[in-house]
Design a protein around this motif. Structure first.
Motif, PDB file in Angstrom:
ATOM      1  N   ALA A  46       0.825  -1.209   0.000  1.00 12.68           N
ATOM      2  CA  ALA A  46       0.000   0.000   0.000  1.00 12.68           C
ATOM      3  C   ALA A  46       0.860   1.260   0.000  1.00 12.68           C
ATOM      4  O   ALA A  46       0.524   2.259  -0.661  1.00 12.68           O
ATOM      5  CB  ALA A  46      -0.925  -0.008   1.215  1.00 12.68           C
ATOM      6  N   LEU A  47       1.987   1.237   0.729  1.00  6.91           N
ATOM      7  CA  LEU A  47       2.882   2.392   0.774  1.00  6.91           C
ATOM      8  C   LEU A  47       3.486   2.666  -0.605  1.00  6.91           C
ATOM      9  O   LEU A  47       3.542   3.827  -1.054  1.00  6.91           O
ATOM     10  CB  LEU A  47       3.988   2.147   1.806  1.00  6.91           C
ATOM     11  N   MET A  48       3.935   1.615  -1.282  1.00  5.44           N
ATOM     12  CA  MET A  48       4.491   1.808  -2.625  1.00  5.44           C
ATOM     13  C   MET A  48       3.433   2.327  -3.590  1.00  5.44           C
ATOM     14  O   MET A  48       3.725   3.144  -4.469  1.00  5.44           O
ATOM     15  CB  MET A  48       5.106   0.502  -3.129  1.00  5.44           C
ATOM     16  N   HIS A  49       2.212   1.837  -3.442  1.00  6.19           N
ATOM     17  CA  HIS A  49       1.125   2.315  -4.302  1.00  6.19           C
ATOM     18  C   HIS A  49       0.886   3.809  -4.066  1.00  6.19           C
ATOM     19  O   HIS A  49       0.724   4.583  -5.014  1.00  6.19           O
ATOM     20  CB  HIS A  49      -0.145   1.524  -4.017  1.00  6.19           C
ATOM     21  N   LYS A  50       0.871   4.204  -2.803  1.00  8.02           N
ATOM     22  CA  LYS A  50       0.616   5.609  -2.472  1.00  8.02           C
ATOM     23  C   LYS A  50       1.682   6.519  -3.060  1.00  8.02           C
ATOM     24  O   LYS A  50       1.384   7.573  -3.631  1.00  8.02           O
ATOM     25  CB  LYS A  50       0.552   5.785  -0.952  1.00  8.02           C
ATOM     26  N   ILE A  51       2.955   6.107  -2.946  1.00  3.48           N
ATOM     27  CA  ILE A  51       4.049   6.958  -3.397  1.00  3.48           C
ATOM     28  C   ILE A  51       4.221   6.892  -4.912  1.00  3.48           C
ATOM     29  O   ILE A  51       4.306   7.924  -5.600  1.00  3.48           O
ATOM     30  CB  ILE A  51       5.352   6.566  -2.680  1.00  3.48           C
ATOM     31  N   CYS A  52       4.265   5.683  -5.486  1.00  8.07           N
ATOM     32  CA  CYS A  52       4.605   5.525  -6.900  1.00  8.07           C
ATOM     33  C   CYS A  52       3.426   5.763  -7.843  1.00  8.07           C
ATOM     34  O   CYS A  52       3.624   6.212  -8.981  1.00  8.07           O
ATOM     35  CB  CYS A  52       5.176   4.129  -7.153  1.00  8.07           C
ATOM     36  N   VAL A  53       2.203   5.446  -7.379  1.00  5.04           N
ATOM     37  CA  VAL A  53       1.027   5.599  -8.242  1.00  5.04           C
ATOM     38  C   VAL A  53       0.284   6.890  -7.943  1.00  5.04           C
ATOM     39  O   VAL A  53      -0.014   7.680  -8.846  1.00  5.04           O
ATOM     40  CB  VAL A  53       0.087   4.387  -8.101  1.00  5.04           C
ATOM     41  N   GLU A  54      -0.023   7.147  -6.666  1.00  7.93           N
ATOM     42  CA  GLU A  54      -0.864   8.285  -6.318  1.00  7.93           C
ATOM     43  C   GLU A  54      -0.076   9.592  -6.238  1.00  7.93           C
ATOM     44  O   GLU A  54      -0.480  10.599  -6.833  1.00  7.93           O
ATOM     45  CB  GLU A  54      -1.563   8.022  -4.983  1.00  7.93           C
ATOM     46  N   GLU A  55       1.048   9.587  -5.492  1.00  8.26           N
ATOM     47  CA  GLU A  55       1.786  10.831  -5.294  1.00  8.26           C
ATOM     48  C   GLU A  55       2.652  11.180  -6.507  1.00  8.26           C
ATOM     49  O   GLU A  55       2.536  12.268  -7.084  1.00  8.26           O
ATOM     50  CB  GLU A  55       2.663  10.730  -4.043  1.00  8.26           C
ATOM     51  N   LYS A  56       3.524  10.264  -6.899  1.00  4.90           N
ATOM     52  CA  LYS A  56       4.481  10.555  -7.971  1.00  4.90           C
ATOM     53  C   LYS A  56       3.896  10.358  -9.369  1.00  4.90           C
ATOM     54  O   LYS A  56       4.382  10.961 -10.327  1.00  4.90           O
ATOM     55  CB  LYS A  56       5.723   9.664  -7.807  1.00  4.90           C
ATOM     56  N   ARG A  57       2.904   9.480  -9.469  1.00  9.65           N
ATOM     57  CA  ARG A  57       2.295   9.138 -10.761  1.00  9.65           C
ATOM     58  C   ARG A  57       3.327   8.615 -11.755  1.00  9.65           C
ATOM     59  O   ARG A  57       3.288   8.944 -12.951  1.00  9.65           O
ATOM     60  CB  ARG A  57       1.544  10.346 -11.330  1.00  9.65           C
ATOM     61  N   TRP A  58       4.236   7.792 -11.249  1.00  4.13           N
ATOM     62  CA  TRP A  58       5.251   7.213 -12.101  1.00  4.13           C
ATOM     63  C   TRP A  58       4.685   6.094 -12.971  1.00  4.13           C
ATOM     64  O   TRP A  58       5.123   5.912 -14.107  1.00  4.13           O
ATOM     65  CB  TRP A  58       6.409   6.683 -11.253  1.00  4.13           C
ATOM     66  N   ILE A  59       3.763   5.300 -12.429  1.00  4.70           N
ATOM     67  CA  ILE A  59       3.103   4.244 -13.201  1.00  4.70           C
ATOM     68  C   ILE A  59       1.616   4.295 -12.890  1.00  4.70           C
ATOM     69  O   ILE A  59       1.209   4.795 -11.833  1.00  4.70           O
ATOM     70  CB  ILE A  59       3.670   2.839 -12.893  1.00  4.70           C
ATOM     71  N   ASN A  60       0.804   3.767 -13.797  1.00  7.32           N
ATOM     72  CA  ASN A  60      -0.631   3.819 -13.559  1.00  7.32           C
ATOM     73  C   ASN A  60      -1.103   2.581 -12.782  1.00  7.32           C
ATOM     74  O   ASN A  60      -0.329   1.663 -12.502  1.00  7.32           O
ATOM     75  CB  ASN A  60      -1.404   3.992 -14.866  1.00  7.32           C
ATOM     76  N   GLU A  61      -2.378   2.571 -12.459  1.00  4.42           N
ATOM     77  CA  GLU A  61      -2.942   1.521 -11.608  1.00  4.42           C
ATOM     78  C   GLU A  61      -2.810   0.136 -12.248  1.00  4.42           C
ATOM     79  O   GLU A  61      -2.420  -0.830 -11.582  1.00  4.42           O
ATOM     80  CB  GLU A  61      -4.424   1.833 -11.338  1.00  4.42           C
TER      81      GLU A  61
END
Length: 451
Positions: A46-61
């Protein structure tokens, strides 16, 4: 930007990358993730999802879930593999190495420090009281893991049956854990082959076929890195436990589906009964230690390696032997994650949406629920009762039906009380793992010194 040789996936996968981070940004983000990754794989994912997907938007869902599904299918720590996968996707091999290492190193440093303290001072009243409370709290944490994974994995009667069969196989017949996992995967594949396919199902190839020779060379290189310590250990330190630590945990790295919870009962049996590295109760202490540190829970294996090297150090100083044992256990456990990602992920990318691969994944996940339930019962008996004795009920050919039976007069009321308080904190008040363990440790100290 990553080198061209590491960007097999880059051209067509770029559509799934919203913002391309610089390499320093990747390092900074995963250093932050490594320091904050408390609470087990669910919290870490969940932490990686929050940072990489939601905050940074580096990759999509979709891309994130595809990576997660692949990592869930692999043996070993899925959260660290996911970190390696994301780093590889964003910055090639060097990104994968940095992300995977930064996810593990903070927790490894902490677990080695705590293992040193435990090995030196575990017989003192302070440490004994602290761990008395922590391992009682672990019961509630393991039960929560059963419920959390069960809700996600057991969506059909078929999967619930697999979970029940896995539990019965382990708890009543003591079948080897790897056999149970492999059987679940085979059953899942057979079930999927017999089920009708959705008429609109399309398997999309997301990337071009990677060059075989380059991928094979990558496989050989990482296998050589993984096994490199073995000849050195057998040649120069054969009288220590270190060669056996490397050998044993290298084997475990290939079958550790489901992470630390799922494999701990099997590791406990071998480490205690076969190698005599630990005493039975010390396995619970190790899991409690791992729960207090950032990083994957499978870092508990470094605690086991530390005690093995510490107690069977040969001519080495015991602390040196312990540190080497802890590092070797981590090396054997985590290096395979780089093998699976760097050599295998380019091919798995081409199977995105494959029905049979998804069936094997879901079957293994369902069996892991039964494995974790077995661990929860095993923990409960050994924490709440000071004496547990196996009772053979029947012999069914090569299998023996047996049940671990507690001696009721050995019930530990203090441990039961702390376990109940921990369960209330987690399930009723939804407090985190950290607060629960702090409260349980304080109760353990109070039970030892005030009662």
């Amino acid at each position: 930007m990553p080198a061209k040789s590491t960007d097999i996936h880059a051209t067509e996968a770029s559509r799934d990358i919203s913002v391309s981070p610089t390499f320093p940004e990747l390092v900074s983000a995963f250093a932050r993730i490594g320091l904050m990754s408390f609470g087990g794989p669910a919290a870490q994912i969940a932490l990686m999802h929050k940072i990489c997907v939601e905050e940074k938007r580096w990759i999509n869902e979709d891309r994130y879930l595809h990576a997660l599904n692949y990592c869930m299918l692999l043996p070993g720590p899925e959260a660290q593999q996911l970190a390696t996968y994301i780093g590889w996707l964003l910055h090639g091999v060097r990104g994968g190495i940095v992300a995977g290492l930064l996810f593990v190193l903070p927790g490894l440093a902490v677990i080695l420090g705590l293992s040193t303290f435990y090995a030196l001072y575990q017989d003192t009243g302070l440490v004994a009281g602290l761990f008395f409370g922590l391992k009682a709290a672990v019961l509630a944490i393991v039960v929560e893991a059963v419920i959390r994974i069960g809700r996600r994995a057991l969506k059909t009667g078929f999967h619930r049956g697999l979970a029940a069969a896995a539990f019965v196989s382990l708890f009543f017949f003591s079948l080897p854990f790897p056999l149970v996992v492999l059987a679940a995967a085979a059953i899942g594949l057979a079930h999927a082959r017999g089920a009708p396919s959705a008429p609109a199902e399309i398997v999309e190839e997301m990337v071009a076929r990677p060059p075989f020779l380059r991928q094979f060379a990558a496989l050989l290189f990482w296998v050589a890195v993984w096994l490199a310590p073995l000849p050195i250990l057998w040649l120069f330190l054969p009288e220590t436990a270190l060669p056996e630590v490397q050998t044993f945990f290298s084997k475990m790295a290939l079958v550790t589906f489901g992470g630390a919870y799922a494999v701990l009962a099997y590791v406990a049996q071998v480490a205690v009964d076969h190698y005599a590295w630990l005493k039975p109760g010390e396995m619970l202490d190790g899991l409690a230690l791992a729960e207090t540190t950032p990083g994957p829970l499978v870092l508990v294996l470094s605690y086991i390696g530390f005690l093995a090297g510490f107690r069977q150090s040969g001519a080495l100083d015991p602390l040196v032997g312990g540190l080497l044992g802890g590092l070797l256990a981590a090396w054997a456990t985590f290096i395979p994650s780089f093998i699976w990602i760097f050599a295998g992920a380019p091919y798995i990318e081409r199977l995105r949406g494959n029905r049979l691969l998804g069936a094997a994944l879901s079957a293994i996940t369902a069996a892991v629920v039964g494995v974790i339930l077995n661990l929860a019962v095993w923990f409960s008996l050994h924490v709440v009762f000071t004496r547990v004795e196996p009772v053979d009920l029947a012999s069914l050919g090569p299998l023996t039906l047996s049940v671990p039976q507690p001696v009721w007069s050995s019930l530990d009321g203090q441990a039961l009380f702390i376990a109940v308080v921990s369960a209330v904190m987690i399930f009723r008040f939804h407090l985190g793992v950290g607060k629960t363990l702090i409260a349980a440790g304080a109760l353990g100290l109070a039970a030892r010194f005030l009662l």
